[in-house]
Design a protein around this motif. Structure first.
Motif, short mmCIF file in Angstrom:
data_model
loop_
_atom_site.label_atom_id
_atom_site.label_comp_id
_atom_site.label_asym_id
_atom_site.label_seq_id
_atom_site.Cartn_x
_atom_site.Cartn_y
_atom_site.Cartn_z
N ARG A 169 -13.40 -9.04 9.78
CA ARG A 169 -12.69 -7.77 9.60
C ARG A 169 -11.53 -7.98 8.64
O ARG A 169 -10.36 -7.82 9.01
N LEU A 170 -11.83 -8.31 7.42
CA LEU A 170 -10.78 -8.57 6.44
C LEU A 170 -10.05 -7.28 6.07
O LEU A 170 -10.68 -6.25 5.83
N PRO A 171 -8.72 -7.33 6.03
CA PRO A 171 -7.92 -6.13 5.80
C PRO A 171 -7.68 -5.82 4.32
O PRO A 171 -6.55 -5.51 3.93
N PHE A 172 -8.72 -5.89 3.51
CA PHE A 172 -8.56 -5.69 2.08
C PHE A 172 -9.53 -4.63 1.58
O PHE A 172 -10.61 -4.46 2.13
N ALA A 173 -9.14 -3.96 0.51
CA ALA A 173 -9.97 -2.93 -0.09
C ALA A 173 -11.19 -3.54 -0.77
O ALA A 173 -11.15 -4.67 -1.26
N THR A 174 -12.25 -2.78 -0.82
CA THR A 174 -13.46 -3.19 -1.53
C THR A 174 -13.13 -3.41 -3.00
O THR A 174 -12.44 -2.61 -3.62
N GLY A 175 -13.61 -4.52 -3.56
CA GLY A 175 -13.44 -4.81 -4.97
C GLY A 175 -12.06 -5.30 -5.37
O GLY A 175 -11.73 -5.34 -6.55
N GLN A 176 -11.26 -5.72 -4.43
CA GLN A 176 -9.88 -6.13 -4.72
C GLN A 176 -9.78 -7.50 -5.38
O GLN A 176 -8.88 -7.76 -6.16
N PHE A 177 -10.74 -8.41 -5.09
CA PHE A 177 -10.64 -9.79 -5.54
C PHE A 177 -11.68 -10.13 -6.61
O PHE A 177 -12.78 -9.59 -6.61
N ASP A 178 -11.31 -11.08 -7.47
CA ASP A 178 -12.23 -11.57 -8.49
C ASP A 178 -13.20 -12.59 -7.91
O ASP A 178 -14.25 -12.85 -8.49
#
Length: 110
Positions: A75-84
């Motif tokens: 359940r990672l608290p990050f938006a879709t497509g945030q990381f390279d």
């Protein structure tokens, strides 16, 4: 002293990520942030370290990783497509024989 295999393995991981200055990467199961610190210092990319342990994340922050978070890899608290890019290196999932296909790779990778 680390073995040649371990050193080569870690080097290959760094090459695989192809991190560059300005990039944003996620390490899941970061422990104290060793690999995240190394990636940042070698590439100039920013790295977010995530671990389920508050103690480990506190140490990662002390090592200069302010963008660290306590989180569950499912359940990672990050938006879709945030990381390279992202990696989870030797992460143990209690009670599971493998990571479920619907949670890896994280949706937060571009």
């Amino acid at each position: 002293m680390r073995s040649r295999f371990y050193t080569a393995y870690k080097q290959r991981l760094q090459e695989f990520l192809r991190a560059e200055p300005g990039g944003l990467f996620l390490e899941v199961g970061a422990d104290t942030g060793d690999a995240a610190v190394t990636l940042r210092s070698r590439s100039g990319a920013e790295v977010v370290a995530v671990d389920s342990s508050l103690t480990m994340i506190a140490q990662a922050r002390d090592r200069g990783l302010p963008r660290s978070a306590v989180a569950d890899m499912h359940r990672l608290p990050f938006a879709t497509g945030q990381f390279d890019g992202a990696w989870a290196d030797r992460v143990r999932v209690p009670g599971a024989s493998r990571v479920q296909p619907d949670c890896w790779p994280p949706r937060s990778i571009r």
